[in-house]
Design a protein around this motif. Structure first.
Motif, PDB file in Angstrom:
ATOM      1  N   SER A 480      34.458 -23.307  -6.072  1.00  0.00           N
ATOM      2  CA  SER A 480      34.141 -23.516  -7.484  1.00  0.00           C
ATOM      3  C   SER A 480      32.717 -23.074  -7.793  1.00  0.00           C
ATOM      4  O   SER A 480      32.464 -22.410  -8.804  1.00  0.00           O
ATOM      5  CB  SER A 480      34.320 -24.993  -7.848  1.00  0.00           C
ATOM      6  OG  SER A 480      33.873 -25.247  -9.152  1.00  0.00           O
ATOM      7  N   THR A 481      31.779 -23.445  -6.910  1.00  0.00           N
ATOM      8  CA  THR A 481      30.376 -23.103  -7.140  1.00  0.00           C
ATOM      9  C   THR A 481      30.162 -21.597  -7.178  1.00  0.00           C
ATOM     10  O   THR A 481      29.513 -21.069  -8.083  1.00  0.00           O
ATOM     11  CB  THR A 481      29.497 -23.728  -6.045  1.00  0.00           C
ATOM     12  OG1 THR A 481      29.649 -25.152  -6.062  1.00  0.00           O
ATOM     13  CG2 THR A 481      28.033 -23.375  -6.265  1.00  0.00           C
ATOM     14  N   MET A 482      30.726 -20.895  -6.207  1.00  0.00           N
ATOM     15  CA  MET A 482      30.515 -19.450  -6.146  1.00  0.00           C
ATOM     16  C   MET A 482      31.190 -18.740  -7.315  1.00  0.00           C
ATOM     17  O   MET A 482      30.634 -17.779  -7.876  1.00  0.00           O
ATOM     18  CB  MET A 482      31.047 -18.902  -4.818  1.00  0.00           C
ATOM     19  CG  MET A 482      30.263 -19.361  -3.595  1.00  0.00           C
ATOM     20  SD  MET A 482      28.502 -18.934  -3.692  1.00  0.00           S
ATOM     21  CE  MET A 482      28.587 -17.141  -3.663  1.00  0.00           C
ATOM     22  N   LYS A 486      29.243 -16.507 -10.024  1.00  0.00           N
ATOM     23  CA  LYS A 486      29.649 -15.120 -10.248  1.00  0.00           C
ATOM     24  C   LYS A 486      29.850 -14.859 -11.732  1.00  0.00           C
ATOM     25  O   LYS A 486      29.423 -13.815 -12.259  1.00  0.00           O
ATOM     26  CB  LYS A 486      30.938 -14.844  -9.469  1.00  0.00           C
ATOM     27  CG  LYS A 486      31.456 -13.415  -9.609  1.00  0.00           C
ATOM     28  CD  LYS A 486      32.728 -13.226  -8.787  1.00  0.00           C
ATOM     29  CE  LYS A 486      33.281 -11.813  -8.947  1.00  0.00           C
ATOM     30  NZ  LYS A 486      34.539 -11.641  -8.154  1.00  0.00           N
ATOM     31  N   PHE A 487      30.489 -15.808 -12.423  1.00  0.00           N
ATOM     32  CA  PHE A 487      30.724 -15.630 -13.853  1.00  0.00           C
ATOM     33  C   PHE A 487      29.410 -15.634 -14.623  1.00  0.00           C
ATOM     34  O   PHE A 487      29.211 -14.826 -15.533  1.00  0.00           O
ATOM     35  CB  PHE A 487      31.641 -16.750 -14.365  1.00  0.00           C
ATOM     36  CG  PHE A 487      32.032 -16.604 -15.804  1.00  0.00           C
ATOM     37  CD1 PHE A 487      33.080 -15.782 -16.171  1.00  0.00           C
ATOM     38  CD2 PHE A 487      31.357 -17.291 -16.805  1.00  0.00           C
ATOM     39  CE1 PHE A 487      33.451 -15.634 -17.497  1.00  0.00           C
ATOM     40  CE2 PHE A 487      31.711 -17.151 -18.138  1.00  0.00           C
ATOM     41  CZ  PHE A 487      32.756 -16.316 -18.480  1.00  0.00           C
ATOM     42  N   ILE A 488      28.495 -16.530 -14.273  1.00  0.00           N
ATOM     43  CA  ILE A 488      27.206 -16.591 -14.957  1.00  0.00           C
ATOM     44  C   ILE A 488      26.417 -15.310 -14.742  1.00  0.00           C
ATOM     45  O   ILE A 488      25.799 -14.772 -15.679  1.00  0.00           O
ATOM     46  CB  ILE A 488      26.403 -17.818 -14.490  1.00  0.00           C
ATOM     47  CG1 ILE A 488      27.072 -19.106 -14.994  1.00  0.00           C
ATOM     48  CG2 ILE A 488      24.958 -17.748 -14.966  1.00  0.00           C
ATOM     49  CD1 ILE A 488      26.432 -20.377 -14.457  1.00  0.00           C
ATOM     50  N   GLN A 489      26.418 -14.803 -13.529  1.00  0.00           N
ATOM     51  CA  GLN A 489      25.705 -13.551 -13.267  1.00  0.00           C
ATOM     52  C   GLN A 489      26.315 -12.399 -14.064  1.00  0.00           C
ATOM     53  O   GLN A 489      25.597 -11.552 -14.595  1.00  0.00           O
ATOM     54  CB  GLN A 489      25.734 -13.243 -11.768  1.00  0.00           C
ATOM     55  CG  GLN A 489      24.800 -14.121 -10.952  1.00  0.00           C
ATOM     56  CD  GLN A 489      24.643 -13.595  -9.535  1.00  0.00           C
ATOM     57  OE1 GLN A 489      25.619 -13.311  -8.855  1.00  0.00           O
ATOM     58  NE2 GLN A 489      23.408 -13.468  -9.082  1.00  0.00           N
ATOM     59  N   TRP A 490      27.625 -12.377 -14.163  1.00  0.00           N
ATOM     60  CA  TRP A 490      28.287 -11.316 -14.923  1.00  0.00           C
ATOM     61  C   TRP A 490      27.894 -11.387 -16.394  1.00  0.00           C
ATOM     62  O   TRP A 490      27.521 -10.370 -16.998  1.00  0.00           O
ATOM     63  CB  TRP A 490      29.804 -11.439 -14.760  1.00  0.00           C
ATOM     64  CG  TRP A 490      30.587 -10.503 -15.627  1.00  0.00           C
ATOM     65  CD1 TRP A 490      30.627  -9.140 -15.523  1.00  0.00           C
ATOM     66  CD2 TRP A 490      31.409 -10.854 -16.731  1.00  0.00           C
ATOM     67  NE1 TRP A 490      31.452  -8.616 -16.503  1.00  0.00           N
ATOM     68  CE2 TRP A 490      31.944  -9.652 -17.259  1.00  0.00           C
ATOM     69  CE3 TRP A 490      31.773 -12.058 -17.322  1.00  0.00           C
ATOM     70  CZ2 TRP A 490      32.804  -9.625 -18.346  1.00  0.00           C
ATOM     71  CZ3 TRP A 490      32.639 -12.032 -18.414  1.00  0.00           C
ATOM     72  CH2 TRP A 490      33.146 -10.835 -18.915  1.00  0.00           C
ATOM     73  N   THR A 491      27.956 -12.563 -16.993  1.00  0.00           N
ATOM     74  CA  THR A 491      27.625 -12.685 -18.413  1.00  0.00           C
ATOM     75  C   THR A 491      26.143 -12.405 -18.662  1.00  0.00           C
ATOM     76  O   THR A 491      25.777 -11.892 -19.725  1.00  0.00           O
ATOM     77  CB  THR A 491      27.979 -14.087 -18.944  1.00  0.00           C
ATOM     78  OG1 THR A 491      27.408 -15.085 -18.094  1.00  0.00           O
ATOM     79  CG2 THR A 491      29.486 -14.286 -19.010  1.00  0.00           C
ATOM     80  N   THR A 588      19.549 -15.417 -11.470  1.00  0.00           N
ATOM     81  CA  THR A 588      19.384 -16.088 -10.183  1.00  0.00           C
ATOM     82  C   THR A 588      18.860 -17.504 -10.357  1.00  0.00           C
ATOM     83  O   THR A 588      19.216 -18.407  -9.586  1.00  0.00           O
ATOM     84  CB  THR A 588      18.433 -15.279  -9.282  1.00  0.00           C
ATOM     85  OG1 THR A 588      18.968 -13.966  -9.080  1.00  0.00           O
ATOM     86  CG2 THR A 588      18.251 -15.954  -7.928  1.00  0.00           C
ATOM     87  N   LEU A 589      18.034 -17.721 -11.380  1.00  0.00           N
ATOM     88  CA  LEU A 589      17.535 -19.078 -11.641  1.00  0.00           C
ATOM     89  C   LEU A 589      18.683 -20.045 -11.906  1.00  0.00           C
ATOM     90  O   LEU A 589      18.589 -21.236 -11.579  1.00  0.00           O
ATOM     91  CB  LEU A 589      16.610 -19.070 -12.865  1.00  0.00           C
ATOM     92  CG  LEU A 589      15.262 -18.373 -12.718  1.00  0.00           C
ATOM     93  CD1 LEU A 589      14.547 -18.337 -14.057  1.00  0.00           C
ATOM     94  CD2 LEU A 589      14.412 -19.092 -11.700  1.00  0.00           C
ATOM     95  N   PHE A 590      19.763 -19.530 -12.486  1.00  0.00           N
ATOM     96  CA  PHE A 590      20.899 -20.388 -12.803  1.00  0.00           C
ATOM     97  C   PHE A 590      21.696 -20.771 -11.551  1.00  0.00           C
ATOM     98  O   PHE A 590      22.633 -21.565 -11.632  1.00  0.00           O
ATOM     99  CB  PHE A 590      21.817 -19.705 -13.812  1.00  0.00           C
ATOM    100  CG  PHE A 590      21.132 -19.352 -15.109  1.00  0.00           C
ATOM    101  CD1 PHE A 590      20.207 -20.218 -15.686  1.00  0.00           C
ATOM    102  CD2 PHE A 590      21.405 -18.160 -15.761  1.00  0.00           C
ATOM    103  CE1 PHE A 590      19.577 -19.898 -16.884  1.00  0.00           C
ATOM    104  CE2 PHE A 590      20.793 -17.830 -16.958  1.00  0.00           C
ATOM    105  CZ  PHE A 590      19.865 -18.706 -17.515  1.00  0.00           C
ATOM    106  N   LEU A 591      21.319 -20.207 -10.420  1.00  0.00           N
ATOM    107  CA  LEU A 591      21.970 -20.566  -9.164  1.00  0.00           C
ATOM    108  C   LEU A 591      21.235 -21.681  -8.431  1.00  0.00           C
ATOM    109  O   LEU A 591      21.697 -22.156  -7.394  1.00  0.00           O
ATOM    110  CB  LEU A 591      22.056 -19.340  -8.242  1.00  0.00           C
ATOM    111  CG  LEU A 591      23.226 -18.374  -8.447  1.00  0.00           C
ATOM    112  CD1 LEU A 591      23.241 -17.794  -9.855  1.00  0.00           C
ATOM    113  CD2 LEU A 591      23.166 -17.232  -7.431  1.00  0.00           C
TER     114      LEU A 591
END
Length: 598
Positions: A480-482, A486-491, A588-591
């Motif tokens: 779930s985390t990954m 992945k979705f956040i990085q894409w957007t 990356t900060l959102f990770l």
């Protein structure tokens, strides 16, 4: 975790009596409505060791909202008050009155490409479930209302100024969970969201409970639409007691109802298996037009077909299905009245909505959602007392939420909750001021829909009736985390291929507005965005790694340069690709763990 597990309360909450104590002692319960005052000025309560607390405004925006954006931060800063606490309390007061907040931007967005939001309940059924006359319905038409409700959830989460209302709508959708992909539920889901959940999200629980009980989405999902006296269906009756009101914590199994202890007012403290069966009897005949195969026999009469006989999808009380006998639920007898055939169920709903166990259960869930996985009993009691004392008030939930949101536990706690995938994603998109329209007519909307499916929390996608889990441990899994990351990085880097590859994010504009030309250094950019996203200054290690990456000026030869030299972020040329690097640093900060905290 087994997602079909329905007995979700933490084992520590379940009554377990040592064998050595008496039966009377076994069922003694503490006073659930203690009124111990709590000071607002205590330091933040931190769970998990050395978590650095975010600033107050950031904390409350991540707990009562989907996270801050610049517009909300500026608005709070401009509210009256000498201190940050004064301004935060003023913001809470505003959010508790959503009808007074101008949300016209969102209202306009929900007219662009959305075709179903103004339809009636009957239109949903007769245009998306069963067309009078029996014509085939294309699949995309069948699911259109559900799909539009999903897109609207993204629009409202990202853009709405009524953030508390959106959080409350999300809470009640989970409390009265209906799996959208169940049979014939997607075609009716706008009705469920618009007419059942949202009007009472800060209103009255008893009113919402009644609307849920009559909604064809719930009647379909848990089978009460076909509940008749010849073969009672106990599914909804069980969940009404276990998940919606009294709670599984107060289930006494197969004990005789007479043996269930009572409180000082003579109320039974909980329910037994026989109560489930009696409630199922009471709910017989609570159905809707279109629930029975008999409702479609008009298609097979001699021509011409009488289209006025087509099912409507509206609530229907079927007297020939209803058990008219006396029902005894939790020690109280309820009688059928031919002049008021819904009276027996309405009287039962009154009893359940007024019951202190319901107030306690709802208060615990609200405090768990907004404060901590294991909220303090003193705050739960205060919220429960408000719910119970005001159970007939039209603003019952608002009054209880005011108690919760102005409690020291809410204002000062930090880090015991984490953002679930939908909250984390919406929080990130609010930070970057995501401009994608989510119009149902836009191909990219489908990309977002399917891209988010693997996150573990697609809107309205939980299959069992207990709703998405609301404890931190459930959401720490790698898959779930990954998928969410992945979705956040894409957007964060997604561009509009139909408009000169224009980014949908406002990262560049936000950075230019916040930092002068000389401040746009690797250190300056990292420090600004980290504090903006996480509410704290970056720790030395995170700052070092991110600033090093931001200082690269050759993607083929990634060597760190001077981190205090200004970077021209308004160019995106080879080999540095400064804008792409900026987007990568922000996403990356959102990770980070710090961004995940609530």
């Amino acid at each position: 975790m087994n997602i079909y597990q329905k007995k979700y309360p933490d084992p520590s909450h379940v009554k377990k009596a040592p064998k050595s104590i008496s039966a009377n002692e076994k069922y003694k319960k503490p006073n659930i409505f203690s009124k111990s005052p709590i000071a607002l000025s205590r330091p933040p309560l931190l769970k998990g060791g050395s978590i650095t607390p975010a600033n107050l405004t950031h904390r409350i925006m991540c707990k009562m909202a989907f996270g801050p954006n610049n517009a909300d931060l500026n608005h709070i800063q401009g509210l009256p008050g000498a201190t940050e606490m004064d301004r935060v309390l003023a913001y809470i007061d505003e959010q508790l009155e959503p009808q007074n907040i101008d949300d016209s931007v969102v209202d306009t967005m929900l007219t662009q490409g959305f075709e179903t939001f103004n339809k009636t309940q009957q239109q949903f059924f007769q245009e998306h479930v069963h067309i009078p006359g029996g014509e085939d319905i294309p699949w995309d038409v069948h699911i259109q209302p559900g799909r539009e409700t999903i897109y609207a959830a993204f629009i409202r989460g990202i853009n709405s100024k009524r953030q508390l209302l959106e959080m409350m709508a999300d809470f009640w959708h989970n409390h009265f969970n209906v799996y959208m992909d169940g049979d014939n539920i997607q075609p009716m889901f706008v009705h469920y969201d618009r007419d059942v959940i949202r009007p009472q999200a800060l209103g009255n629980f008893r009113t919402m409970l009644y609307e849920v009980t009559r909604s064809n989405c719930m009647l379909s999902y848990l089978g009460n639409g076909v509940n008749e006296q010849s073969a009672p269906n106990e599914n909804y009756a069980r969940e009404l007691l276990e998940l919606h009101t009294i709670s599984a914590q107060n289930y006494y199994g197969h004990m005789a109802w007479q043996d269930v202890p009572t409180d000082g007012q003579g109320r039974r403290l909980g329910y037994v298996e026989a109560d489930v069966l009696e409630l199922a009897r009471a709910l017989t005949g609570w159905s809707f037009s279109g629930a029975s195969w008999q409702d479609y026999q008009y298609l097979y009469d001699d021509p011409p077909i009488d289209l006025t006989l087509a099912p409507t999808g509206l609530f229907m009380f079927r007297p020939d299905w209803h058990d008219q006998g006396v029902k005894r639920v939790m020690g109280t007898d309820f009688f059928y009245d031919a002049n008021d055939p819904e009276k027996d169920v309405n009287d039962i709903l009154d009893m359940l909505a007024e019951h202190p166990a319901t107030a306690q259960f709802l208060a615990f869930k609200l405090c768990r959602r907004f404060i901590a996985d294991e909220p303090s009993q003193s705050t739960v009691d205060l919220v429960a007392n408000s719910l119970h004392q005001n159970w007939q008030s039209p603003d019952q939930i608002k009054l209880a939420m005011e108690v919760l949101l102005k409690s020291a536990d809410f204002l000062n706690s930090w880090g015991d909750k984490i953002k679930r995938p939908f909250e984390k994603t919406i929080s990130a998109l609010r930070q970057i001021e995501y401009t994608f329209s989510f119009s149902p007519t836009e191909e990219y909307s489908g990309w977002h829909h399917w891209g988010f499916q693997d996150s573990g929390q697609p809107p309205f996608g939980w299959t069992s009736p207990n709703g998405y889990p609301d404890i931190k441990s459930h959401w720490l899994g790698a898959s779930s985390t990954m998928s969410t990351w992945k979705f956040i990085q894409w957007t964060s880097r997604f561009r509009d291929g139909n408009n000169n590859d224009t980014p949908f994010n406002q990262i560049l504009q936000i950075t230019n507005d916040a930092l002068t030309v000389n401040e746009r250094t690797a250190n300056g950019i990292v420090n600004y965005w980290y504090e903006k996203a996480c509410g704290i200054v970056p720790d030395a290690n995170s700052q070092d790694k991110l600033a090093e990456f931001m200082s690269y000026d050759d993607f083929e030869n990634p060597v760190g340069n001077d981190r205090n030299t200004p970077i021209d972020i308004n160019t995106n040329n080879w080999p540095a690709y400064n804008q792409e690097r900026l987007y990568a640093v922000v996403s990356t900060l959102f990770l980070t763990a710090e961004f995940s905290y609530r």
